[in-house]
Design an enzyme around this catalytic site. Structure first.
Site, mmCIF file in Angstrom:
data_model
loop_
_atom_site.group_PDB
_atom_site.id
_atom_site.type_symbol
_atom_site.label_atom_id
_atom_site.label_comp_id
_atom_site.label_asym_id
_atom_site.label_seq_id
_atom_site.Cartn_x
_atom_site.Cartn_y
_atom_site.Cartn_z
ATOM 1 C CD GLU A 162 -27.994 13.999 -49.691
ATOM 2 O OE1 GLU A 162 -27.488 13.306 -50.581
ATOM 3 O OE2 GLU A 162 -28.071 15.239 -49.739
ATOM 4 C CG ASP A 206 -26.757 8.575 -49.930
ATOM 5 O OD1 ASP A 206 -26.694 8.030 -48.803
ATOM 6 O OD2 ASP A 206 -26.334 9.718 -50.148
ATOM 7 C CB VAL A 234 -26.206 6.758 -56.567
ATOM 8 C CG1 VAL A 234 -26.211 5.558 -57.494
ATOM 9 C CG2 VAL A 234 -27.374 6.693 -55.595
ATOM 10 C CB THR A 235 -24.302 10.531 -57.904
ATOM 11 O OG1 THR A 235 -23.874 11.730 -57.238
ATOM 12 C CG2 THR A 235 -25.804 10.560 -58.071
ATOM 13 C CE LYS A 260 -25.411 16.912 -51.586
ATOM 14 N NZ LYS A 260 -26.840 16.553 -51.775
ATOM 15 C CE LYS A 281 -24.817 9.787 -47.235
ATOM 16 N NZ LYS A 281 -24.979 10.948 -48.102
ATOM 17 C CB CYS A 304 -23.290 10.707 -51.634
ATOM 18 S SG CYS A 304 -24.390 12.107 -51.295
ATOM 19 C CD GLN A 324 -2.197 12.889 -57.547
ATOM 20 O OE1 GLN A 324 -1.298 13.388 -56.861
ATOM 21 N NE2 GLN A 324 -3.404 13.422 -57.668
HETATM 22 N N1 TIU Z 1 -26.329 10.789 -52.642
HETATM 23 C C1 TIU Z 1 -25.933 11.798 -53.413
HETATM 24 O O1 TIU Z 1 -25.036 11.660 -54.235
HETATM 25 N N2 TIU Z 1 -26.619 13.010 -53.290
HETATM 26 C C2 TIU Z 1 -26.789 13.903 -54.317
HETATM 27 O O2 TIU Z 1 -27.395 14.951 -54.129
HETATM 28 N N3 TIU Z 1 -26.269 13.556 -55.526
HETATM 29 C C3 TIU Z 1 -26.413 14.230 -56.703
HETATM 30 O O3 TIU Z 1 -25.756 13.831 -57.671
HETATM 31 N N4 TIU Z 1 -27.250 15.253 -56.781
#
Ligand code: TIU
Length: 235
Positions: free
Chosen positions: A86, A38, A171-172, A146, A143, A176, A216
């Protein structure tokens, strides 16, 4: 004789060893895919989904240069590179109200923003940032969720190529990237996460997400950084 020599060359496993936490990560580049999660304008540039949620998008830009370095090294190795985005269909038939109607964003998914409709496929904001543009032959996974495995053909593409390990950037970190790494684990893929190739709007979530991966005994994955990974790939 020539045949046997060629066969031996092909069958010799060329493994790469990267220093990582909790211990070195060893992988075969032919059986490993680089995933860029993303890296879209909607999350990284002003005027997109991320900012509409109230976030400071500058916090994500730090991951761009490390991702570029890893992407160049992976391409030079001939590794499979997969990009994800996304987003939703223009008619939003794949967007649950439970996702769209959440919180109080300035702009909701599907609303018209400065980069087109928020998180909608085909809009300028949905595109991958130019610094990390896919090249011919690199699959793009669109997609709706997430995680990159949910409601996509990602697993099919990976199994077809006999992939067993993933290097996951993007990210993030806690949304995701984490969801995708968790999905990958349950499907039997080992994951290496170069921490500086990921970023979050919440630096503390980024830091603790990286710790969660490797805790772990690598419960979700192994954590490294772009430079040791690039060095290992270039050896
Ligand atoms: N790609 C992804 O992480 N989608 C999000 O909505 N991330 C947020 O941190 N909002």
């Amino acid at each position: 004789m020539h045949f046997i020599k060629s066969f031996q060359m092909i069958s010799t496993l060329q493994t790469v060893t990267v220093p990582a936490t909790p211990e070195a990560f060893v992988f075969d580049p032919a059986r490993t895919a680089l995933m860029l999660i993303d890296m879209q304008r909607d999350f990284i540039e002003e005027g997109g989904f991320g900012q509409s949620l109230g976030n400071d998008v500058r916090l994500l830009k730090v991951a761009i240069a490390p991702c570029q370095a890893v992407l160049a090294a992976a391409r030079a190795q001939g590794m499979l590179v997969i990009h994800t985005r996304e987003g939703h269909r223009p008619d939003m038939s794949d967007a649950f109200p439970a996702k769209v109607d959440r919180g109080a964003p300035k702009l909701r998914i599907g609303d018209q923003g400065p980069m087109g409709r928020i998180l909608i496929r085909g809009e300028p904001g949905h595109e991958i940032i130019p610094a990390l543009s896919p090249i011919a032959g690199e699959p793009i996974i669109d997609k709706p969720g997430k995680g990159a495995f949910y409601a996509t053909d990602l697993e099919l593409l990976l199994r077809k190529r006999n992939i067993e390990a993933l290097i996951v950037c993007g990210v993030t970190t806690e949304v995701c990237v984490h969801t995708t790494v968790r999905e990958a684990n349950d499907r039997g893929f080992r994951c290496l996460i170069p921490g500086d190739c990921c970023a979050s709007y919440h630096p503390e979530f980024h830091a603790v997400s990286l710790r969660m991966f490797a805790a772990q005994g690598a419960i979700f994955g192994w954590v490294t950084d772009s430079q040791p990974l690039v060095n290992a790939l270039q050896k």
